[in-house]
Write an enzyme that holds these catalytic residues in place. Structure first.
Site, PDB file in Angstrom:
ATOM      1  N   GLU A  36       0.822  -1.206   0.000  1.00  0.00           N
ATOM      2  CA  GLU A  36       0.000   0.000   0.000  1.00  0.00           C
ATOM      3  C   GLU A  36       0.858   1.259   0.000  1.00  0.00           C
ATOM      4  O   GLU A  36       0.518   2.252  -0.669  1.00  0.00           O
ATOM      5  CB  GLU A  36      -0.945   0.000   1.211  1.00  0.00           C
ATOM      6  CG  GLU A  36      -2.088  -0.982   1.104  1.00  0.00           C
ATOM      7  CD  GLU A  36      -2.988  -0.699  -0.086  1.00  0.00           C
ATOM      8  OE1 GLU A  36      -3.250   0.486  -0.372  1.00  0.00           O
ATOM      9  OE2 GLU A  36      -3.419  -1.661  -0.740  1.00  0.00           O
ATOM     10  N   CYS A 191     -12.134   2.180 -15.088  1.00  0.00           N
ATOM     11  CA  CYS A 191     -12.474   3.599 -14.920  1.00  0.00           C
ATOM     12  C   CYS A 191     -11.186   4.407 -14.788  1.00  0.00           C
ATOM     13  O   CYS A 191     -10.932   5.063 -13.782  1.00  0.00           O
ATOM     14  CB  CYS A 191     -13.363   3.776 -13.696  1.00  0.00           C
ATOM     15  SG  CYS A 191     -14.123   5.417 -13.563  1.00  0.00           S
ATOM     16  N   CYS A 198     -15.791   2.672 -20.532  1.00  0.00           N
ATOM     17  CA  CYS A 198     -17.137   2.746 -19.952  1.00  0.00           C
ATOM     18  C   CYS A 198     -18.032   1.591 -20.406  1.00  0.00           C
ATOM     19  O   CYS A 198     -18.915   1.149 -19.661  1.00  0.00           O
ATOM     20  CB  CYS A 198     -17.784   4.082 -20.300  1.00  0.00           C
ATOM     21  SG  CYS A 198     -16.949   5.503 -19.548  1.00  0.00           S
ATOM     22  N   CYS A 201     -17.779  -1.179 -17.944  1.00  0.00           N
ATOM     23  CA  CYS A 201     -17.965  -0.841 -16.533  1.00  0.00           C
ATOM     24  C   CYS A 201     -19.233  -1.498 -15.970  1.00  0.00           C
ATOM     25  O   CYS A 201     -20.309  -1.398 -16.564  1.00  0.00           O
ATOM     26  CB  CYS A 201     -18.062   0.673 -16.374  1.00  0.00           C
ATOM     27  SG  CYS A 201     -18.346   1.194 -14.666  1.00  0.00           S
ATOM     28  N   CYS A 207     -24.287   5.381 -13.743  1.00  0.00           N
ATOM     29  CA  CYS A 207     -23.203   6.359 -13.599  1.00  0.00           C
ATOM     30  C   CYS A 207     -23.688   7.728 -14.064  1.00  0.00           C
ATOM     31  O   CYS A 207     -24.043   7.908 -15.234  1.00  0.00           O
ATOM     32  CB  CYS A 207     -21.985   5.926 -14.415  1.00  0.00           C
ATOM     33  SG  CYS A 207     -20.623   7.125 -14.384  1.00  0.00           S
TER      34      CYS A 207
END
Length: 352
Positions: A36, A191, A198, A201, A207
Site C-alpha cells: 500500500e 475507470c 465505460c 464498466c 453512472c
C-alpha cells in the site's frame, strides 16, 4: 448485501479483477502494508519488481526496523517519492517498540504510525486482517466522483468529506477485503484517468457522469502550481577504480537521505571542495563538463550542469566524513540513489 453498487463491483471483479499481484499471494498485514505504501502515487506494474525485491530482502517488520536506512533506500532506488520509504522505516521501528513487532489491527493504532493515513489504514484492515476497512485511494476517488458526479477539486476538504461518506455508504461489511480490491481494480483497469472503458464498466447504467456525457470532467482537475526553474550544479568525482564520490543529502530537504554527486556553486572550483578532504589538484587526471540536461520534480524543473573530475589514484577520505562515500558504480547499490544520480552516472558513461 443490499448495495447495488457493491454487488455489481464484486461480480465484475470475480471475472475481471486482478488476482495475480504478488501482495495478493501469502497475504499478511506486513506485505499488504508495504504494498500500500509503494502503491501511493505509483502504478501496480511499476511497483511489482520493487515489492518483490523489498520483501525478499526485508521479509518481516523486525527485519525492516533493524535495517540501516541506507539499505531501505537502496531497495527503493528508482521508485521515487523516497519520503515513503523513510516513513515506512520509522513506522516499522515504532511497531517493534510499541506493538512487539506485530502490525496493529485497529484503526487508531494504524493511524498513529508514520506514513499511514485513513485510506492506507483501511486497506491494511481489509486486506491484511479481513476486518471492515474503508479506502479512498486515487482510483476509488475517481470511480466515486464519476459515478456520483461529485463537483470540486479533490484537494478540498468538503469534496474529500463527501467522497469519504460515499465510500463508507458503498463499502459492505461482508466480503470487505474482496470489495476493497475490487473497487481499486475497477479504477485501475476500467475507470481509468484517461480513455476509460465505460462500455465494460459494471455500474455504467447508473453512472451520473456517463449519463451526462461528462466522464472526462470528473474528478475536477486540480489547478497545478507553476513549476519553477532552477539551475543545479554538481561535481562528480571519479577515482582510478571507477568509484564515484557521492554526498548524502539532509533528511529534511529534497532527496532527503539519498546520495547525490556533490552540490556546488557554479563559480566554485573543484579544489575548493576537494582540498579540505585531502584531494589536491595534483591528483587530477582530467576534467570535463557533461552536457546539461533537465530533471523535473513535481514542483521544480532543474537545469543540471555537471563537472566531472577524474583522479589518477583511488584516495581514501580522511575521517570524519560521514556524509561522503566512494560508490562502486559497478556493484549492486547498497545505498539510496535518486533518479538524478542514476541519470548523471549514465551521462558520465560509468556503471552498469
Amino acid at each position: 448485501m443490499s448495495d447495488w453498487f457493491a454487488q455489481r463491483v464484486l461480480a465484475w471483479a470475480k471475472r475481471h479483477g486482478r488476482k495475480d499481484l504478488p501482495w495478493q499471494r501469502e497475504r499478511t498485514p506486513y506485505r499488504v502494508w508495504v504494498a500500500e505504501i509503494m502503491l501511493q502515487q505509483t502504478q501496480a506494474q511499476t511497483v511489482i519488481p520493487y515489492f518483490e525485491r523489498f520483501i525478499s530482502n526485508l521479509p518481516t517488520v523486525d527485519s525492516l526496523a533493524s535495517a540501516p536506512i541506507d539499505d531501505v533506500l537502496s531497495l527503493w532506488t528508482g521508485l521515487g517519492y523516497y519520503r515513503r520509504a523513510r516513513l515506512l522505516h520509522a513506522a516499522a521501528q515504532k511497531v517493534v517498540k510499541e506493538h512487539a513487532g506485530h502490525v496493529p489491527n485497529s484503526l487508531v493504532d494504524l493511524l498513529d504510525l508514520p506514513g499511514i493515513g485513513r485510506s492506507t489504514a483501511g486497506a491494511i484492515l481489509a486486506s491484511g486482517f479481513d476486518q471492515p476497512g474503508i479506502i479512498l485511494d486515487g482510483n476509488v476517488k475517481r470511480v466515486l466522483a464519476r459515478f456520483h458526479a461529485v463537483e470540486g477539486e479533490l484537494r478540498h476538504t468538503a469534496v474529500l468529506n463527501s467522497l469519504w461518506s460515499l465510500a463508507e455508504a458503498h463499502t459492505p461489511t461482508e466480503r470487505n477485503a474482496e470489495y476493497t480490491q475490487a473497487i481499486m481494480d475497477l479504477g485501475a483497469t476500467c475507470c481509468t484517468k484517461s480513455a476509460p472503458s465505460c462500455s465494460r464498466c459494471p455500474v455504467r447504467t447508473r453512472c451520473t457522469a456517463l449519463a451526462t456525457n461528462s466522464v472526462e470532467h470528473y474528478p475536477n482537475p486540480t489547478k497545478r502550481k507553476s513549476v519553477r526553474e532552477e539551475t543545479l550544479c554538481l561535481l562528480l568525482v571519479i577515482d582510478a577504480q571507477g568509484r564515484a564520490l557521492l554526498q548524502r543529502q539532509p533528511t529534511d530537504g529534497l532527496w532527503g537521505g539519498l546520495w547525490l554527486p556533490v552540490r556546488v556553486k557554479r563559480t566554485m572550483h573543484p579544489t575548493e571542495f576537494l582540498a579540505p578532504i585531502g584531494i589536491s589538484e595534483r591528483q587530477f587526471d582530467c576534467e570535463k563538463a557533461l552536457t546539461s540536461f533537465t530533471h523535473t520534480l513535481s514542483h521544480i524543473r532543474f537545469n543540471v550542469e555537471t563537472k566531472v573530475v577524474y583522479l589518477l589514484n583511488a584516495p581514501c577520505l580522511d575521517s570524519p566524513h560521514d556524509d561522503l562515500v566512494w560508490f562502486d558504480t559497478n556493484a549492486t547499490p547498497t545505498i539510496g540513489l535518486s533518479r538524478l544520480t542514476l541519470a548523471v552516472l549514465e551521462k558520465a558513461g560509468i556503471g552498469d
